[in-house]
Design a protein around this motif. Structure first.
Motif, PDB file in Angstrom:
ATOM      1  N   GLU A   1       4.792 -10.328   4.190  1.00  0.00           N
ATOM      2  CA  GLU A   1       4.092  -9.838   3.077  1.00  0.00           C
ATOM      3  C   GLU A   1       3.750 -10.957   1.959  1.00  0.00           C
ATOM      4  OE1 GLU A   1       4.922  -6.170  -0.529  1.00  0.00           O
ATOM      5  OE2 GLU A   1       6.773  -7.337   0.474  1.00  0.00           O
ATOM      6  N   TYR A   2       2.701 -10.949   1.354  1.00  0.00           N
ATOM      7  CA  TYR A   2       2.165 -11.669   0.267  1.00  0.00           C
ATOM      8  C   TYR A   2       1.651 -10.900  -0.968  1.00  0.00           C
ATOM      9  CZ  TYR A   2       2.759 -15.502   3.753  1.00  0.00           C
ATOM     10  OH  TYR A   2       3.436 -16.331   4.420  1.00  0.00           O
TER      11      TYR A   2
ATOM     12  N   ASP B   1      -4.253 -11.178   8.219  1.00  0.00           N
ATOM     13  CA  ASP B   1      -4.054  -9.743   7.480  1.00  0.00           C
ATOM     14  C   ASP B   1      -4.357  -8.634   8.471  1.00  0.00           C
ATOM     15  OD1 ASP B   1      -5.048  -7.675   5.834  1.00  0.00           O
ATOM     16  OD2 ASP B   1      -4.122  -9.083   4.396  1.00  0.00           O
TER      17      ASP B   1
ATOM     18  N   GLU C   1       1.413 -11.283  -3.907  1.00  0.00           N
ATOM     19  CA  GLU C   1       0.377 -11.912  -5.121  1.00  0.00           C
ATOM     20  C   GLU C   1      -0.891 -11.975  -4.584  1.00  0.00           C
ATOM     21  OE1 GLU C   1       2.130 -15.597  -6.556  1.00  0.00           O
ATOM     22  OE2 GLU C   1       4.257 -14.501  -7.041  1.00  0.00           O
ATOM     23  N   GLN C   2      -1.203 -12.228  -3.324  1.00  0.00           N
ATOM     24  CA  GLN C   2      -2.429 -12.288  -2.738  1.00  0.00           C
ATOM     25  C   GLN C   2      -2.947 -10.932  -2.303  1.00  0.00           C
ATOM     26  OE1 GLN C   2      -0.130 -14.438  -1.006  1.00  0.00           O
ATOM     27  NE2 GLN C   2      -0.655 -16.128  -2.110  1.00  0.00           N
ATOM     28  N   GLY C   3      -2.197  -9.731  -2.012  1.00  0.00           N
ATOM     29  CA  GLY C   3      -2.329  -8.556  -1.801  1.00  0.00           C
ATOM     30  C   GLY C   3      -2.607  -8.315  -0.391  1.00  0.00           C
ATOM     31  N   THR C   4      -1.882  -9.118   0.292  1.00  0.00           N
ATOM     32  CA  THR C   4      -1.993  -9.088   1.833  1.00  0.00           C
ATOM     33  C   THR C   4      -0.592  -8.922   2.530  1.00  0.00           C
ATOM     34  OG1 THR C   4      -1.708 -11.562   2.070  1.00  0.00           O
ATOM     35  CG2 THR C   4      -3.874 -10.898   1.865  1.00  0.00           C
ATOM     36  N   TRP C   5      -0.720  -8.195   3.598  1.00  0.00           N
ATOM     37  CA  TRP C   5       0.324  -8.191   4.878  1.00  0.00           C
ATOM     38  C   TRP C   5       0.052  -8.682   6.028  1.00  0.00           C
ATOM     39  CZ3 TRP C   5       5.207  -5.976   3.881  1.00  0.00           C
ATOM     40  CH2 TRP C   5       6.030  -5.763   4.859  1.00  0.00           C
TER      41      TRP C   5
END
Length: 195
Positions: free
Chosen positions: A114-115, A153, A117-121
């Motif tokens: 999970e990231y 992603d 801050e980038q809005g990605t999983w």
């Protein structure tokens, strides 16, 4: 590196025990070695860096210039602070014994990171190419080499090499399946023989 260095030609490697006691020791060693990747996954996902570094030999090499568990703990703390939640699902695991106290193996892993801050999983498939060493009766990782098939992603379809376009990252990822010496030999033979 030859194919036999990656995966041994015998089912448990090139070392053959010569006594019943050595055969029993090899079975117990196999069980101990196979626990290492699972415990590594739990340690990484729970961010228990003390548990994680205790899975490695005391004189573990960290990068080109550092040695030891304290250096490894600093490196992993920095590396694992980039992602928030992670999940490492350990799969296939081969182990080949080089002698009574040394072995090598390949571990398959599906990882998710999970990231926020980038809005990605992201999800990925990778392999660890490991060397193991017994020190004072206990088995440890001596080295883990990181090879990746892809990382992307969840909203994207996985594809060969996806996420590895920029080359090796902080985890020193190598592209799969090209990392296998047998891969290019196979395709060269197919092309040469027109199979």
């Amino acid at each position: 590196m030859s194919d036999s260095d990656v995966v041994g030609t015998r089912r448990l490697g090139t070392w053959e025990p010569s006594t019943v006691e050595e055969r029993l020791d090899r079975l117990e060693s196999l069980a101990a070695i196979q626990q290492l990747p699972h415990r590594y996954g739990v340690a990484i996902d729970s961010r228990d860096m003390d548990m994680m570094v205790d899975l490695f030999v005391p004189d573990v090499r960290v990068g080109k210039d550092e040695v030891g568990r304290d250096a490894l703990k600093r490196w992993y703390t920095t590396t694992m602070s980039v992602a928030k939640a992670t999940c490492h699902m350990i799969g296939n695991h081969t182990v080949d014994f080089d002698d009574a106290d040394r072995a090598h193996g390949i571990v398959y892993c599906h990882d998710e990171l999970e990231y926020p801050e980038q809005g990605t999983w992201v999800q990925g498939m990778l392999q660890y190419w490991d060397t193991y060493r017994r020190v004072d009766g206990e088995w440890y990782f001596e080295r883990r080499k990181f090879h990746r098939l892809y990382i992307t992603d969840w909203l994207n379809r996985p594809a060969h090499g996806l996420g590895n376009e920029g080359g090796r990252n902080a985890l020193r990822s190598y592209q799969l399946p090209e990392a296998y010496p047998s891969w290019s030999a196979f395709w060269a033979r197919v092309e040469r023989e027109g199979v």
